[in-house]
Design a protein around this motif. Structure first.
Motif, PDB file in Angstrom:
ATOM      1  N   ASN A 199      41.175  31.849  29.085  1.00 16.38           N
ATOM      2  CA  ASN A 199      40.824  32.768  30.171  1.00 16.38           C
ATOM      3  C   ASN A 199      39.709  32.148  31.017  1.00 16.38           C
ATOM      4  OD1 ASN A 199      40.756  35.065  31.776  1.00 16.38           O
ATOM      5  ND2 ASN A 199      39.375  36.161  30.409  1.00 16.38           N
ATOM      6  N   PRO A 200      40.030  31.105  31.804  1.00 12.55           N
ATOM      7  CA  PRO A 200      38.996  30.432  32.599  1.00 12.55           C
ATOM      8  C   PRO A 200      38.501  31.303  33.748  1.00 12.55           C
ATOM      9  CG  PRO A 200      41.171  29.628  33.190  1.00 12.55           C
ATOM     10  CD  PRO A 200      41.365  30.535  32.022  1.00 12.55           C
ATOM     11  N   ASP A 201      37.375  30.898  34.335  1.00 10.50           N
ATOM     12  CA  ASP A 201      36.842  31.593  35.504  1.00 10.50           C
ATOM     13  C   ASP A 201      37.478  31.053  36.786  1.00 10.50           C
ATOM     14  OD1 ASP A 201      35.241  33.212  34.057  1.00 10.50           O
ATOM     15  OD2 ASP A 201      33.375  32.146  34.471  1.00 10.50           O
ATOM     16  N   VAL A 202      37.531  31.917  37.802  1.00 17.06           N
ATOM     17  CA  VAL A 202      37.991  31.516  39.131  1.00 17.06           C
ATOM     18  C   VAL A 202      37.014  32.072  40.164  1.00 17.06           C
ATOM     19  CG1 VAL A 202      40.442  31.320  38.563  1.00 17.06           C
ATOM     20  CG2 VAL A 202      39.505  33.542  39.230  1.00 17.06           C
ATOM     21  N   PRO A 236      48.624  28.536  40.272  1.00 10.35           N
ATOM     22  CA  PRO A 236      48.123  27.190  39.985  1.00 10.35           C
ATOM     23  C   PRO A 236      46.647  27.124  39.604  1.00 10.35           C
ATOM     24  CG  PRO A 236      49.274  27.267  42.105  1.00 10.35           C
ATOM     25  CD  PRO A 236      48.984  28.663  41.698  1.00 10.35           C
ATOM     26  N   SER A 237      45.929  28.233  39.668  1.00 10.14           N
ATOM     27  CA  SER A 237      44.508  28.206  39.324  1.00 10.14           C
ATOM     28  C   SER A 237      44.275  28.035  37.832  1.00 10.14           C
ATOM     29  CB  SER A 237      43.820  29.490  39.813  1.00 10.14           C
ATOM     30  OG  SER A 237      43.774  29.518  41.221  1.00 10.14           O
ATOM     31  N   ALA A 253      45.475  40.667  41.665  1.00 10.92           N
ATOM     32  CA  ALA A 253      46.408  40.102  42.646  1.00 10.92           C
ATOM     33  C   ALA A 253      47.776  40.760  42.608  1.00 10.92           C
ATOM     34  CB  ALA A 253      46.551  38.600  42.418  1.00 10.92           C
ATOM     35  N   PHE A 254      48.187  41.277  41.449  1.00 14.45           N
ATOM     36  CA  PHE A 254      49.501  41.905  41.307  1.00 14.45           C
ATOM     37  C   PHE A 254      49.445  43.431  41.342  1.00 14.45           C
ATOM     38  CE2 PHE A 254      50.522  37.695  39.950  1.00 14.45           C
ATOM     39  CZ  PHE A 254      51.886  37.534  40.110  1.00 14.45           C
ATOM     40  N   ASP A 255      48.270  43.987  41.573  1.00 13.02           N
ATOM     41  CA  ASP A 255      48.078  45.436  41.457  1.00 13.02           C
ATOM     42  C   ASP A 255      48.200  46.125  42.816  1.00 13.02           C
ATOM     43  OD1 ASP A 255      47.419  47.986  40.760  1.00 13.02           O
ATOM     44  OD2 ASP A 255      45.366  47.539  40.141  1.00 13.02           O
ATOM     45  N   ALA A 256      49.199  46.973  42.957  1.00 15.63           N
ATOM     46  CA  ALA A 256      49.422  47.685  44.225  1.00 15.63           C
ATOM     47  C   ALA A 256      48.306  48.673  44.529  1.00 15.63           C
ATOM     48  CB  ALA A 256      50.763  48.406  44.177  1.00 15.63           C
ATOM     49  N   SER A 257      47.576  49.127  43.526  1.00 13.59           N
ATOM     50  CA  SER A 257      46.480  50.060  43.792  1.00 13.59           C
ATOM     51  C   SER A 257      45.278  49.347  44.408  1.00 13.59           C
ATOM     52  CB  SER A 257      46.055  50.768  42.499  1.00 13.59           C
ATOM     53  OG  SER A 257      45.492  49.860  41.575  1.00 13.59           O
ATOM     54  N   THR A 294      34.889  35.263  38.616  1.00 12.34           N
ATOM     55  CA  THR A 294      35.452  36.284  37.729  1.00 12.34           C
ATOM     56  C   THR A 294      36.403  35.601  36.767  1.00 12.34           C
ATOM     57  OG1 THR A 294      36.589  38.424  37.668  1.00 12.34           O
ATOM     58  CG2 THR A 294      37.421  36.799  39.231  1.00 12.34           C
ATOM     59  N   ASP A 295      36.755  36.274  35.691  1.00 15.22           N
ATOM     60  CA  ASP A 295      37.671  35.643  34.749  1.00 15.22           C
ATOM     61  C   ASP A 295      39.101  35.700  35.289  1.00 15.22           C
ATOM     62  OD1 ASP A 295      39.209  38.028  33.047  1.00 15.22           O
ATOM     63  OD2 ASP A 295      37.252  38.626  33.834  1.00 15.22           O
ATOM     64  N   TYR A 296      39.901  34.736  34.869  1.00 13.73           N
ATOM     65  CA  TYR A 296      41.245  34.576  35.426  1.00 13.73           C
ATOM     66  C   TYR A 296      42.122  35.795  35.169  1.00 13.73           C
ATOM     67  CZ  TYR A 296      45.777  32.516  36.527  1.00 13.73           C
ATOM     68  OH  TYR A 296      47.020  32.267  37.071  1.00 13.73           O
ATOM     69  N   GLN A 297      42.024  36.384  33.993  1.00 13.13           N
ATOM     70  CA  GLN A 297      42.861  37.539  33.687  1.00 13.13           C
ATOM     71  C   GLN A 297      42.573  38.695  34.643  1.00 13.13           C
ATOM     72  OE1 GLN A 297      42.879  38.580  29.519  1.00 13.13           O
ATOM     73  NE2 GLN A 297      43.185  36.463  28.873  1.00 13.13           N
ATOM     74  N   THR A 298      41.325  38.903  34.978  1.00 14.06           N
ATOM     75  CA  THR A 298      40.987  39.938  35.952  1.00 14.06           C
ATOM     76  C   THR A 298      41.576  39.613  37.314  1.00 14.06           C
ATOM     77  OG1 THR A 298      38.942  40.529  34.804  1.00 14.06           O
ATOM     78  CG2 THR A 298      39.090  41.086  37.142  1.00 14.06           C
ATOM     79  N   ALA A 299      41.462  38.341  37.722  1.00 12.64           N
ATOM     80  CA  ALA A 299      41.968  37.926  39.027  1.00 12.64           C
ATOM     81  C   ALA A 299      43.480  38.109  39.126  1.00 12.64           C
ATOM     82  CB  ALA A 299      41.597  36.467  39.284  1.00 12.64           C
ATOM     83  N   VAL A 300      44.201  37.771  38.065  1.00 11.70           N
ATOM     84  CA  VAL A 300      45.655  37.936  38.069  1.00 11.70           C
ATOM     85  C   VAL A 300      46.024  39.406  38.171  1.00 11.70           C
ATOM     86  CG1 VAL A 300      47.753  37.679  36.692  1.00 11.70           C
ATOM     87  CG2 VAL A 300      46.121  35.807  36.814  1.00 11.70           C
TER      88      VAL A 300
END
Length: 420
Positions: free
Chosen positions: A171-174, A196-197, A141-145, A132-138
């Motif tokens: 916006n790299p992939d992870v 660090p990703s 990871a920070f979303d309480a929902s 997935t793209d990094y922005q989605t992953a971030v």
């Protein structure tokens, strides 16, 4: 016109916090950011309590207040040819200290940024996930929902949201093919694997209403750590005799330089939670000169061998040179009012802003004892804002500009600044 600085401190729920500005005796705000380190913000405020209104159980106006369910919202208003208001700190109360000798009383409140408070939550096991793209992953990871165990204080609302926004193009992939990963806290997840990703710079900014929820906003700069054009704010500090336009003055006796050896990296070990996403990279020239100075990130979500090599090479190239560089500079509201031109008022306001005053470029010109005039370019890694009724003193922590961003066309210099 002169440049005037005033402060507003509000405490309470996010919808309608109470203005406590008239009680403020002093305040200190510390905010710090860096590559691969989640940013931290802390605010300590001393409030006058001579009337006992803040004393728990004392019968005053706020005697039954649940302080630890409240937020702190600090803003500044800069007045000159126009008036500008900027948000400087938003956070959640984590400490309350009453000092009362029966004659005189104060309350000192400590607040931390929302991600520091939310990061104490214990996360579930993180399963393997596809690319997935990094922005989605971030954002996930920070979303309480997304995670039922991630708790941000609700500050009077019924739900919580995270409003992280990337201000860089990259916006790299992870990815992770590890069946399950465990962490001691969400802060551990963010710091060990998420940040660090992509060599990310990330920090909390404002706390705002969003419908029935409270939203914890933040900024981040992945990979190149360079603001997109629309979000750059350059600051320039000059000696008093040469101030003009939007330039800001600084205190000569607080200007400090030193070698950056504490941040040298000559070797990097990186492992991703994906087959083949691992490397051990050395800047052989720097290592031969300075010895081994190793950084290790061994639990990342980097997708493949190419991406992990790019990240490792960027770190060893950027931070493989010992430099004598400015590391600290201070200015103050009284100095700005006395010496700066009115055209500097918007720069002064932006410098104080939590959204515009970190990880931006600073140009400093100075003349040392027995030396010729020098100019250096730096990046703002942190600031301490000390507020008293008499003055506001801002002390900036600095890093080398060339080492901490990617090349900007029409701004940077060939053979001086770095392309990656």
């Amino acid at each position: 016109m002169t440049i005037d600085t005033s402060w507003t401190v509000k405490i309470g729920g996010v919808a309608s916090p109470t203005d406590f500005s008239s009680r403020v005796m002093g305040m200190q705000i510390d905010q710090n950011v860096d590559v691969n380190v989640i940013g931290r913000g802390r605010c300590v405020i001393t409030l006058l309590n001579r009337d006992g209104a803040l004393t728990p159980g004392g019968g005053g106006t706020y005697g039954t207040t649940d302080w630890f369910a409240l937020g702190v919202f600090v803003s500044t208003t800069i007045t000159s040819t126009s008036t500008v208001t900027k948000q400087v700190f938003h956070g959640v109360i984590t400490d309350f200290d009453l000092q009362d000798d029966g004659v005189f009383s104060t309350v000192t409140i400590t607040a931390l940024d929302g991600y520091t408070v939310g990061g104490r939550s214990v996360p579930p096991t993180v399963p393997a996930f596809p690319a997935t793209d990094y922005q989605t992953a971030v954002n996930v990871a920070f979303d309480a929902s997304t995670y039922s165990t991630l708790f941000y204080p609700r500050l009077g609302k019924t739900g919580t949201l995270s409003g992280l926004t990337s201000y860089a193009v990259a916006n790299p992939d992870v990815i992770s093919d590890t069946a399950s990963l465990t962490y001691s806290s969400f802060a551990d997840l963010w710091q060990t694997s998420v940040i660090p990703s992509a060599n990310t710079v990330l920090w909390a900014t404002t706390i705002v209403e969003s419908g029935t929820s409270v939203q914890y906003n933040g900024r981040y700069l992945p990979s190149t750590n360079t603001f997109d054009t629309a979000y750059r704010h350059d600051y320039e500090f000059d000696p008093p005799g040469s101030l003009s336009g939007s330039k800001l003055p600084f205190e000569n006796d607080t200007f400090r330089q030193e070698f950056n050896n504490d941040t040298l990296i000559t070797q990097v070990q990186i492992r991703g939670n994906y087959t083949g996403a691992s490397t051990n990279t050395t800047n052989s020239g720097s290592q031969a000169t300075y010895g081994s100075r190793t950084a290790a990130y061994t639990n990342t979500f980097i997708r493949n061998a190419t991406d992990v090599q790019t990240m490792a090479t960027r770190l060893t190239n950027r931070y493989g040179t010992s430099r004598f560089t400015p590391v600290e500079i201070s200015t103050s509201a009284t100095l700005v009012k006395r010496l700066a031109a009115s055209a500097a008022h918007s720069k002064w306001a932006s410098l104080l802003s939590i959204e515009e005053g970190l990880w931006q470029r600073v140009k400093i010109t100075w003349t040392g004892s027995g030396a010729s005039s020098q100019t250096a370019y730096c990046v703002i890694k942190g600031r301490r804002i000390s507020v008293t009724p008499a003055d506001t003193v801002v002390t900036l922590s600095l890093g080398n500009w060339a080492d901490n961003h990617a090349f900007i066309l029409d701004t940077d210099q060939l053979n001086v600044d770095r392309l990656g």
